[in-house]
Scaffold this motif. Structure first.
Motif, PDB file in Angstrom:
ATOM      1  N   GLU A 157      23.113  50.092 -35.976  1.00  0.00           N
ATOM      2  CA  GLU A 157      24.334  50.862 -35.676  1.00  0.00           C
ATOM      3  C   GLU A 157      24.276  51.538 -34.315  1.00  0.00           C
ATOM      4  O   GLU A 157      25.308  51.765 -33.696  1.00  0.00           O
ATOM      5  CB  GLU A 157      24.647  51.852 -36.796  1.00  0.00           C
ATOM      6  CG  GLU A 157      23.506  52.731 -37.216  1.00  0.00           C
ATOM      7  CD  GLU A 157      23.713  53.201 -38.670  1.00  0.00           C
ATOM      8  OE1 GLU A 157      22.768  53.094 -39.469  1.00  0.00           O
ATOM      9  OE2 GLU A 157      24.814  53.663 -38.982  1.00  0.00           O
ATOM     10  N   LYS A 175      30.028  45.309 -39.402  1.00  0.00           N
ATOM     11  CA  LYS A 175      31.069  45.799 -40.302  1.00  0.00           C
ATOM     12  C   LYS A 175      30.809  47.283 -40.586  1.00  0.00           C
ATOM     13  O   LYS A 175      29.645  47.652 -40.735  1.00  0.00           O
ATOM     14  CB  LYS A 175      31.060  44.981 -41.604  1.00  0.00           C
ATOM     15  CG  LYS A 175      31.358  43.489 -41.337  1.00  0.00           C
ATOM     16  CD  LYS A 175      31.357  42.652 -42.611  1.00  0.00           C
ATOM     17  CE  LYS A 175      29.985  42.449 -43.204  1.00  0.00           C
ATOM     18  NZ  LYS A 175      29.972  41.513 -44.359  1.00  0.00           N
ATOM     19  N   PRO A 176      31.783  48.154 -40.610  1.00  0.00           N
ATOM     20  CA  PRO A 176      33.211  47.922 -40.826  1.00  0.00           C
ATOM     21  C   PRO A 176      34.020  47.451 -39.627  1.00  0.00           C
ATOM     22  O   PRO A 176      35.237  47.331 -39.734  1.00  0.00           O
ATOM     23  CB  PRO A 176      33.713  49.313 -41.270  1.00  0.00           C
ATOM     24  CG  PRO A 176      32.805  50.264 -40.574  1.00  0.00           C
ATOM     25  CD  PRO A 176      31.460  49.583 -40.577  1.00  0.00           C
ATOM     26  N   GLN A 178      32.992  48.796 -46.410  1.00  0.00           N
ATOM     27  CA  GLN A 178      32.899  48.348 -45.009  1.00  0.00           C
ATOM     28  C   GLN A 178      33.668  47.038 -44.788  1.00  0.00           C
ATOM     29  O   GLN A 178      34.258  46.824 -43.728  1.00  0.00           O
ATOM     30  CB  GLN A 178      31.436  48.145 -44.599  1.00  0.00           C
ATOM     31  CG  GLN A 178      30.652  49.439 -44.416  1.00  0.00           C
ATOM     32  CD  GLN A 178      29.987  49.927 -45.694  1.00  0.00           C
ATOM     33  OE1 GLN A 178      30.346  49.517 -46.799  1.00  0.00           O
ATOM     34  NE2 GLN A 178      29.013  50.808 -45.557  1.00  0.00           N
TER      35      GLN A 178
END
Ligand code: ZN
Length: 187
Positions: A100, A108-109, A136
């Protein structure tokens, strides 16, 4: 809209929790990292075959941050995905390998995997579907313009989704009905 008639419909399928069974520990899904750890969700096989028979493309999507964090070996992941492709007659597999903190457009999201697949396969995203057990994927579906169908789980969350259904069989029946009635309005 001239080319709309030649565009295909896809079903984007989240890997963990739909194609393979996952353990839940401390309210998180624990994903397999080796072929030996992976347990195919055999209950889903006949239902996804119905979607395929209806002419929909089956496209698996997955966030695998272990590839950048170092705990997922790429060869081992490829072995798992080869088996999933064969078992479910998948047309393609799209993977976000990022963490992330990479702020990529595909984890995703975010809808990047769906957009990439739509470009490659000439998919009509407005008439395509997303199957998952997690919010997500519903959020990625919303951002891409697809209809989201979640299998009820502790992970469906509060964000927008079009349908929450008890199991994969109910999801597949719903998709087949929606496909035949044309444009889907959000529930
Ligand atoms: Zn990514």
């Amino acid at each position: 809209m001239l080319y709309r008639g030649s565009m295909k419909l896809g079903v984007f399928i989240e890997r963990d929790g739909v194609l393979n069974v996952v353990r839940v520990e401390r309210q998180h899904q624990v994903c397999p990292v080796t072929l030996e750890e992976m347990q195919i969700n055999s209950a889903a096989v006949p239902f996804l075959a119905k979607l395929k028979a209806a002419g929909l493309l089956l496209i698996a999507t997955t966030n695998q941050p272990g590839l950048s964090r170092g705990y997922q070996n790429r060869r081992e992941m490829d072995r798992m995905h080869d088996l999933l492709r064969k078992t479910f007659a998948l047309d393609d597999f799209f993977v976000c390998p990022h963490d992330e903190t990479d702020r990529c457009p595909c984890r995703k999201p975010k809808p990047g995997l769906l957009v990439e697949a739509a470009f490659k396969w000439h998919l009509d995203l407005d008439r395509s579907f997303v199957i998952s057990d997690k919010w997500q994927d519903a959020e990625a579906a919303r951002a891409a313009g697809c209809t989201s169908l979640l299998i009820n789980s502790p992970f469906v969350g509060k964000a927008h989704k079009d349908f929450v259904l008890p199991d994969i069989g109910a999801v597949v029946e719903k998709i087949l009905r929606l496909k035949n009635t044309g444009r889907v309005m959000a529930a």
